[in-house]
Design a protein around this motif. Structure first.
Motif, PDB file in Angstrom:
ATOM      1  N   CYS A  28       0.486   9.199  -5.911  1.00 19.74           N
ATOM      2  CA  CYS A  28       0.514  10.604  -5.500  1.00 19.74           C
ATOM      3  C   CYS A  28       1.650  11.386  -6.142  1.00 19.74           C
TER       4      CYS A  28
ATOM      5  N   SER B 136      -1.515  10.627   2.140  1.00 21.00           N
ATOM      6  CA  SER B 136      -0.335  11.050   1.387  1.00 21.00           C
ATOM      7  C   SER B 136      -0.534  12.388   0.690  1.00 21.00           C
TER       8      SER B 136
ATOM      9  N   LEU C  76      -6.249   1.299   0.918  1.00 18.06           N
ATOM     10  CA  LEU C  76      -5.456   1.979  -0.098  1.00 18.06           C
ATOM     11  C   LEU C  76      -5.916   3.428  -0.275  1.00 18.06           C
TER      12      LEU C  76
ATOM     13  N   ALA D 234       0.793   4.050  -2.903  1.00 12.49           N
ATOM     14  CA  ALA D 234       0.436   5.426  -2.563  1.00 12.49           C
ATOM     15  C   ALA D 234       1.511   6.394  -3.031  1.00 12.49           C
TER      16      ALA D 234
ATOM     17  N   ILE E  51       0.834  -1.205   0.000  1.00  9.10           N
ATOM     18  CA  ILE E  51       0.000   0.000   0.000  1.00  9.10           C
ATOM     19  C   ILE E  51       0.868   1.255   0.000  1.00  9.10           C
ATOM     20  N   ASP E  52       1.916   1.273   0.801  1.00 13.98           N
ATOM     21  CA  ASP E  52       2.798   2.446   0.836  1.00 13.98           C
ATOM     22  C   ASP E  52       3.467   2.676  -0.513  1.00 13.98           C
TER      23      ASP E  52
ATOM     24  N   ALA F   8      -4.809   5.523   2.553  1.00 14.98           N
ATOM     25  CA  ALA F   8      -3.382   5.827   2.429  1.00 14.98           C
ATOM     26  C   ALA F   8      -3.147   6.937   1.410  1.00 14.98           C
ATOM     27  N   PHE F   9      -3.906   6.922   0.309  1.00 20.17           N
ATOM     28  CA  PHE F   9      -3.794   8.001  -0.683  1.00 20.17           C
ATOM     29  C   PHE F   9      -4.170   9.343  -0.061  1.00 20.17           C
ATOM     30  N   ASP F  10      -5.240   9.330   0.743  1.00 27.20           N
ATOM     31  CA  ASP F  10      -5.674  10.571   1.390  1.00 27.20           C
ATOM     32  C   ASP F  10      -4.618  11.083   2.368  1.00 27.20           C
TER      33      ASP F  10
END
Length: 644
Positions: free
Chosen positions: A174, A239, A232, A170, A166-167, A235-237
């Motif tokens: 991003c 980032s 996921l 992301a 996930i990291d 995690a995007f939010d």
């Protein structure tokens, strides 16, 4: 297909299968039987115990070191029999390929069997971990590995494979794609356009940077199951991804997994068919749970999520009987950006238990009430936002959110007005929410009211007057006024008001043109004293004045025609079925004779005088005692203007 692979081992294939049983054709008899689920493996002890500490301890604990019939069971092995076959090949040194589809299971199985460096150099834990670190640099392989993590839970979670995937995703999603010399491809790596050369470090020699759309990753993540997709997106939010991009992904995911979302939003058919969902096998309960989770992921920022999607989601939530908090959140979010909605999306069928009306009027009422609250809060917080009534009356009104919503509501009322089950209080409540200043013209609400009166012919006169009170007859266009004076469905009181204000407007216009004509004569007299040296300029000014005079004459002619037309309309009204006497009795109009005969009938004590609205230019008082007399006076004024 996974693109990144790692090859291990050098020996040729020695395993073959017979039903649910695997054998090893090395020429030596098997002395170890391993059972994984329903699959059985006939293997040899030494290759396995030399690589796995768990297998070595199992063999030792079972006291079957010299026993030819040693049986071990690994029913809870991560990845199952398919993964154990790869583990066995690794232990035998047989060629195998590591890829994104099998790496997660192999890494978890290696940890489960304790295949560390203590058991031998280059063991499976080291090999799989090395491949994972390299795989995280590739977008598509990381996505496939994240999908495979679900089959190896909770081991993949304990080894932090899920969080690392996930990291990595992301970070790539991003990243600013404009910093690259070409778009990120499906595999997550930069690709050089065809016909160009790569020098080093991914730099293209001749091609110019190409712009990449921000939705390039929507399709890839839409295949994830909801728990992983939710993590996921969060995690995007975290980032720092823009809410619009997150909303776009949620929209794509919802359309992929919610079949009901792709159906028609109203009773009307459309030519553009919605894409077929791939999750049509989900039950209503599963779809309801999925919808509520998707609603929770929608960004709350105003305008981030398309309003038409929110309305479709609201309609679907009603069909699936979602919980009230879910529907309330959607209604609040739609209300905050109602000015961005389209009329066809507001036509939500009524699927409630009562089924009183064809469309869900109550839902639109709640959405509209929330919009009014939000708009008032924005007006109170912004001192620079001032509404100019003169601009609205003059036709130079700006397209403010309230103005756009007023147009939207008038159109909605016209669509729902033919419903015979629509009660008058609901129609009035929805129309009265919009303030008068938000409607620059009242043609839209007039059309909706006319449709409602046509569909509800049983309304009594008081109810007709009540619904016509929603209109401001001073804001009707000339076309609407002409239609209203001939509309038998309207009450006579409203028709008289329309004629009164139109006559007042006409007299005000005449007085204004008289004022302009006087100024023109004064300016013509004053310019006669100019010096002869300015003859050229004077000649041009005279020509402009002549043009202005022609315009005034033309305008007076137009006013004369309008006056004649209004006179004819008034005469038609006088000759109506009820007659002029009933008309006078209904509105209590009385003539004003110059001398009063005491023998005549006494005037009515409750008669009311109509007062014209204030105007910057004073206009003659208008009385409806004799419509022909007033228009004759207007014609006389026009004749005087012509003679001048």
């Amino acid at each position: 297909m996974a693109r990144l692979i790692m090859r291990l081992g050098s020996k040729s294939e020695v395993f073959y299968r017979d039903g649910q049983t695997w054998f090893c054709s090395t020429g030596l008899p098997s002395d170890l039987v391993v059972e994984v689920g329903e699959t059985t493996f006939h293997l040899h002890k030494f290759p396995l115990l030399s690589r796995s500490l768990v297998i070595a301890n199992r063999i030792k604990d079972s006291c079957c070191v010299d026993d030819e019939n040693c049986v071990l069971q690994f029913h809870d092995l991560p990845g199952g029999a398919k993964t154990f076959l790869l583990v066995a090949k690794f232990c035998y040194g047989i060629r195998l390929e590591l890829n994104a589809m099998n790496i997660v299971g192999l890494r978890c199985a290696a940890e489960y069997l304790q295949m560390s460096e203590d058991q031998g150099d280059g063991n499976l834990i080291l090999q799989t971990e090395s491949f994972l670190n390299e795989m995280f640099g590739h977008w598509t392989d990381t996505i496939k590995a994240l999908e495979a993590c679900e089959e190896s839970l909770p081991y993949s979670e304990e080894l932090q494979i899920v969080s690392r995937c996930i990291d990595s995703l992301a970070m790539k999603a991003c990243a600013d794609t404009s910093l690259f010399s070409w778009p990120v491809s499906e595999s997550g790596t930069a690709q050089c356009p065809e016909g160009n050369h790569v020098l080093w470090n991914g730099i293209c020699s001749t091609a110019k940077p190409q712009t990449s759309s921000e939705d390039w990753w929507y399709e890839d993540v839409s295949f994830l199951r909801l728990p992983l997709y939710k993590r996921l997106i969060l995690a995007f939010d975290s980032s720092g991804m823009k809410p619009e991009r997150i909303a776009g992904s949620v929209v794509h995911y919802a359309k992929t997994h919610l079949p009901l979302l792709c159906r028609e939003p109203s009773f009307q058919s459309r030519n553009n068919a919605a894409p077929v969902s791939t999750a049509s096998h989900l039950s209503d309960m599963d779809q309801r749970s999925l919808l509520e989770e998707i609603v929770a992921l929608i960004p709350t920022q105003k305008g981030a999520t398309p309003t038409n999607f929110l309305l479709r989601l609201l309609r679907t939530s009603m069909v699936l009987r979602a919980r009230p908090p879910c529907q309330e959140k959607l209604e609040r979010q739609i209300g905050a950006q109602l000015d961005q909605a389209a009329l066809e999306d507001l036509l939500i069928p009524n699927i409630g238990y009562s089924m009183e009306t064809l469309y869900d009027i109550d839902c639109i009422q709640r959405i509209l009430d929330h919009f009014i609250r939000v708009d008032h809060e924005s007006l109170n917080s912004s001192s620079s936002y001032i509404i100019d009534d003169e601009q609205l009356m003059g036709g130079s009104h700006p397209l403010t959110p309230m103005t756009m919503v007023a147009t939207l509501v008038d159109g909605y009322l016209a669509e729902v007005a033919p419903d015979v089950n629509l009660k008058l209080p609901k129609f009035q409540s929805l129309a009265a929410v919009i303030p008068d200043y938000a409607r620059p013209t009242n043609d839209g609400i007039y059309r909706a009211i006319d449709i409602y009166l046509k569909a509800h012919p049983w309304l009594i006169d008081s109810e007709r007057e009540q619904i016509c009170g929603l209109m401001n007859c001073q804001k009707l266009s000339l076309e609407a006024i002409t239609h209203a004076t001939q509309n038998e469905r309207l009450p006579l009181r409203f028709i008289v008001q329309v004629l009164f204000f139109e006559q007042l407007r006409l007299r005000t216009s005449i007085a204004g043109w008289v004022f302009v004509s006087d100024n023109f004569e004064n300016s013509q007299n004053s310019t006669g004293n100019n010096a002869a040296s300015a003859s050229i300029v004077h000649g041009g000014a005279v020509q402009d004045r002549c043009t202005g005079a022609n315009d005034i004459t033309e305008r007076i002619s137009e006013l004369e025609k309008e006056c004649l037309s209004m006179k004819e309309e008034l005469e038609k009204l006088v000759k109506a079925k009820r007659g002029w006497n009933i008309f006078l009795k209904k509105f209590r109009f009385r003539s004003k004779p110059k001398s009063i005969d005491p023998k005549m009938a006494k005037p009515s004590s409750d008669s009311k005088k109509l007062k014209p609205c204030n105007s910057k230019t004073s206009a003659p008082k208008v009385s409806f005692t004799n419509g022909s007399e007033n228009f004759n006076k207007g014609e006389s004024e026009l004749q005087v203007l012509k003679e001048n």
